[in-house]
Enzyme design. Sequence first.
Site, PDB file in Angstrom:
ATOM      1  CE  LYS A 192      -4.136  -1.875  -0.021  1.00 24.79           C
ATOM      2  NZ  LYS A 192      -3.927  -3.318  -0.157  1.00 24.79           N
TER       3      LYS A 192
HETATM    4  C1  PLP Z   1      -9.979  -2.253  -1.568  1.00 24.71           C
HETATM    5  C2  PLP Z   1      -9.408  -2.954  -0.386  1.00 24.71           C
HETATM    6  N1  PLP Z   1     -10.065  -2.911   0.777  1.00 24.71           N
HETATM    7  C3  PLP Z   1      -9.589  -3.505   1.890  1.00 24.71           C
HETATM    8  C4  PLP Z   1      -8.401  -4.185   1.869  1.00 24.71           C
HETATM    9  C5  PLP Z   1      -7.943  -4.857   3.116  1.00 24.71           C
HETATM   10  O1  PLP Z   1      -6.762  -4.297   3.601  1.00 24.71           O
HETATM   11  P1  PLP Z   1      -5.938  -5.060   4.740  1.00 24.71           P
HETATM   12  O2  PLP Z   1      -5.064  -6.054   4.047  1.00 24.71           O
HETATM   13  O3  PLP Z   1      -5.153  -3.976   5.413  1.00 24.71           O
HETATM   14  O4  PLP Z   1      -6.913  -5.706   5.654  1.00 24.71           O
HETATM   15  C6  PLP Z   1      -7.660  -4.252   0.690  1.00 24.71           C
HETATM   16  C7  PLP Z   1      -6.385  -4.974   0.667  1.00 24.71           C
HETATM   17  O5  PLP Z   1      -5.745  -5.195  -0.291  1.00 24.71           O
HETATM   18  C8  PLP Z   1      -8.176  -3.630  -0.476  1.00 24.71           C
HETATM   19  O6  PLP Z   1      -7.517  -3.675  -1.641  1.00 24.71           O
END
Ligand code: PLP
Length: 399
Positions: A192
């Site tokens: 990210k």
């Molecule tokens: C659009 C979206 N929402 C939520 C998430 C979830 O993030 P995390 O891995 O920090 O839980 C991701 C992860 O890639 C994502 O791409």
Amino acid sequence: MSRNTDFIPFARPAIGREEERAVISVLRSGWLTTGREARKFEEEFAASVGTSYTLAVSSATAGLHLSLEALGVKANSLVITTPYSFAASAEVIRYLGADPFFLDIEEDSFNLSPENLEKALAEQGERVSAILPVHIAGLPCSMAEILEHAGNYKLPVVEDGAHMQPGEFTEKGDRYRGTLEGTRVYSFYCTKTITTGEGGMVATDRQEVAERIRLMRLHGIDREVWDRYTSKKPSWYYQVEEAGYKYNLTDLAAAIGRVQLRKAAEFLKARKRIAGRYLAALSALDFLKTPQNSEAHGWHLFLLRIVEDRLSIGRDAFVNELQQRGIGISVHFIPLHIMPYYKRRYGYREDDFPTAFKNFRTSLSLPIYPGLTDKEVERVIEAVKHIGSKYYQRRSHGA
Ligand SMILES: Cc1ncc(COP(=O)(O)O)c(C=O)c1O
């Protein structure tokens, strides 16, 4: 020479000596879990995004779950979102026994369409308990319109900001402050815009929502860990007020996050520069559709689409060709409505959300991250152009 020696990975975290030093300092401090670093990270993040409250959590998934819970989403209600996202956005709705109500996306932004939202609210108004727009690739959704529709039905909005930049969030260049009707959730997963390995942050302007999330992210216990070891009350004493979760962020992760946050503006500049080069080189080619550009774009992803009737190969073969040339490519996203779980549970078919399906069928994500060198960017551009000209097909006469 093996081909992999000059392989360009799809993503590469930008971690330097400062992050290493920050982690070592936490390791030596004797306090590894949530404490001073996590609190500082929250304060600094709040100042950066301009919201009143921020809560560090173990992932964006955890933050989305906590947000929906704190905003009162109940079993058997509907939460409006889009199928064009990662698993996390919809699974958190299911955690609470509610159902995702998918709406098709806008073709060029890949985001929730305010028109589709308005229609769905008119039809489903009573059953809807929240709206969960996803800022795909870091391009902000049309929040002014989404918030207006949500306001008409007094519905909270949980923004999935997993792809967003932690810096000032601007929409059409405006500072985005104080209008948060619910929460906005950031991700610090390793690919990210800033990373802590795994981690997330919930931002909100509503005190009662922040308090509920604070309680629920650590077992529903009425005292934070840090407080238990610093306050005058006995450290062993606490009360379990609710059946909460274990979603806190460690100080080890927060220490990395604090350094990354300081570098966020520089990272964003690098991403914008790469996006600018891709756009300049590729947007005039008629076998491609380049992503929508905007000052507010965070460029977590560069979503390129192929124009199917201009090429004799499809997206999968296009991706293979790039990979054979040593370029790491990804696809975002396989829409959720064609995933086995959602097909099984809700009986969806591919064409239920035609724009999401078409965008999936035609899109690929090019590498974009601060450590990508100019030479590497050039190689990606040359490879895309080369494959395009190799498989180019003219439209038949009169088509
Ligand atoms: C659009 C979206 N929402 C939520 C998430 C979830 O993030 P995390 O891995 O920090 O839980 C991701 C992860 O890639 C994502 O791409």
